[in-house]
Design an enzyme around this catalytic site. Structure first.
Site, mmCIF file in Angstrom:
data_model
loop_
_atom_site.group_PDB
_atom_site.id
_atom_site.type_symbol
_atom_site.label_atom_id
_atom_site.label_comp_id
_atom_site.label_asym_id
_atom_site.label_seq_id
_atom_site.Cartn_x
_atom_site.Cartn_y
_atom_site.Cartn_z
ATOM 1 N N ASP A 145 -4.201 0.140 -5.189
ATOM 2 C CA ASP A 145 -5.405 -0.430 -5.789
ATOM 3 C C ASP A 145 -4.986 -1.095 -7.087
ATOM 4 O O ASP A 145 -4.487 -0.414 -8.009
ATOM 5 C CB ASP A 145 -6.429 0.666 -6.100
ATOM 6 C CG ASP A 145 -7.037 1.285 -4.856
ATOM 7 O OD1 ASP A 145 -6.823 0.740 -3.757
ATOM 8 O OD2 ASP A 145 -7.724 2.315 -4.988
ATOM 9 N N HIS A 205 1.398 2.993 -1.102
ATOM 10 C CA HIS A 205 1.330 3.101 0.348
ATOM 11 C C HIS A 205 2.178 2.001 0.989
ATOM 12 O O HIS A 205 2.493 0.984 0.353
ATOM 13 C CB HIS A 205 -0.131 2.996 0.820
ATOM 14 C CG HIS A 205 -1.027 4.024 0.197
ATOM 15 N ND1 HIS A 205 -1.501 3.891 -1.101
ATOM 16 C CD2 HIS A 205 -1.530 5.182 0.676
ATOM 17 C CE1 HIS A 205 -2.257 4.947 -1.396
ATOM 18 N NE2 HIS A 205 -2.297 5.732 -0.334
ATOM 19 N N SER A 315 1.726 2.102 -12.877
ATOM 20 C CA SER A 315 2.366 0.940 -13.461
ATOM 21 C C SER A 315 2.247 -0.246 -12.524
ATOM 22 O O SER A 315 1.149 -0.705 -12.249
ATOM 23 C CB SER A 315 3.822 1.244 -13.796
ATOM 24 O OG SER A 315 4.412 0.148 -14.449
#
Length: 348
Positions: A145, A205, A315
């Site tokens: 995200d 992911h 980060s």
């Protein structure tokens, strides 16, 4: 006229007529300047002796930035974030953090009081079904995200690409391999950079069906990845601490890179619990330290959307990959907000 003024000022600078405190102050300032000048000279010499493996274009700026953003400070901050939070304080503390950074608590898989540390809270898993993984056998989905900082094409061997407009870094130094030299003639090498805001889930992911063959850990700096500094200083991505995972996907090579930043140095992998970043005795690679490499003999097979690791305080993630030169199309632009599983691009 300016020369005359300078001479008059010099005549007024009479050391014997100064007070003891003033003389001590001048000597201390001179000694401090001498120490820092010597340190900077030795830093430049160290980079030259090891052959400047990260292709650093401004060692002078890097020297002063590494004093400002020290590895020890990031390690100390990570230690504080890893401090055990008493059960009774967890809910109010994590609710305050969520309010401060805009975290969506409805997307968590586990309750707030299950997170033993603040780092555990930031690296929380998403609830089942809260992210839809797009079905793109010929494309890539977002691994995190975040916000798209850059995306584009890597042209030519030993290429440098933009961190942000006007500042660049060496791709070969960043990855440890030159992706253009290993690409097939019918493929083009592309890249995308995605920044993870503080309040978001900090897990990474898989962007596609991929087989990871090896990983490399580069001990480095912990410079800020905020845009003003990225504009001012070249090579931030290639000198910062990072973990590079390399493998293959449907169209060729795939590199997934987790880049650390100031106070954000704890990178972990779900399939390699022995990985440790920002260790006290590590020497940065651009100053002669070794790259820690690990092969995965049987390969690590991941489907799109599978968790592969993350940051214990987020980060930036960079994807570098092969794709057909003429048929690949980006589905995002710089500045777009993306969610895990959202399409980044596909072959059409």
């Amino acid at each position: 006229m300016s020369s005359l003024t300078a001479m008059q000022s010099l005549r007024r600078f009479r050391l014997p007529e100064m007070s003891g405190f003033q003389r001590k102050l001048i000597f201390a300032a001179g000694a401090t300047a001498g120490v820092f000048a010597t340190m900077e000279y030795k830093f430049h010499e160290c980079i030259d002796v090891v052959g400047n493996p990260m292709q650093i274009t401004s060692p002078h700026r890097l020297f002063w930035l590494r004093l400002l953003y020290g590895r020890a400070r990031s390690r100390a901050f990570g230690g504080i974030m890893d401090y055990h939070v008493p059960v009774g304080l967890r809910v109010p503390i994590y609710r305050f953090i969520a309010w401060r950074y805009g975290s969506n608590l409805d997307e968590m898989r586990y309750p707030l009081d299950s997170f033993k540390t603040v780092n555990d809270f930031f690296s929380r898993r998403l609830a089942e079904g809260c992210r839809q993984i797009e079905d793109l056998p010929a494309g890539l989905v977002s691994p995190v995200d975040g916000e798209v900082l850059k995306c584009g094409l890597i042209e030519g061997r030993r290429a440098r690409v933009e961190q942000v407009k006007g500042a660049t870094y060496s791709v070969a130094s960043f990855l440890g391999v030159d992706p253009v030299s290993t690409a097939s003639p019918s493929s083009a090498v592309r890249y995308v950079v995605i920044s993870i805001p503080t309040g978001n889930c900090h897990r990474i992911h898989s962007p596609c069906q991929v087989k990871l063959n090896n990983g490399r850990h580069y001990a480095g700096e912990f410079l800020s990845l905020r845009e003003p500094l990225l504009r001012w200083m070249n090579d931030v991505f290639s000198v910062n601490e990072r973990v590079v995972l390399s493998g293959d996907w449907r169209y060729g090579q795939m590199h997934v890179v987790a880049v650390a930043a100031h106070c954000v140095g704890n990178i972990f992998l779900d399939f390699d619990p022995k990985l440790q970043t920002n260790r006290m005795r590590d020497i940065t690679v651009h100053c002669g330290g070794d790259v820690s490499s690990k092969m995965f003999p049987d390969g690590v097979q991941l489907a799109a959307g599978d968790s592969l690791g993350g940051f214990r305080l987020g980060s930036t993630v960079v994807l570098v990959f092969d794709a057909p030169a003429d048929d690949f199309r980006w589905k995002v632009e710089v500045g777009d907000k993306v969610l895990v599983g959202q399409a980044l691009g596909a072959v059409e």
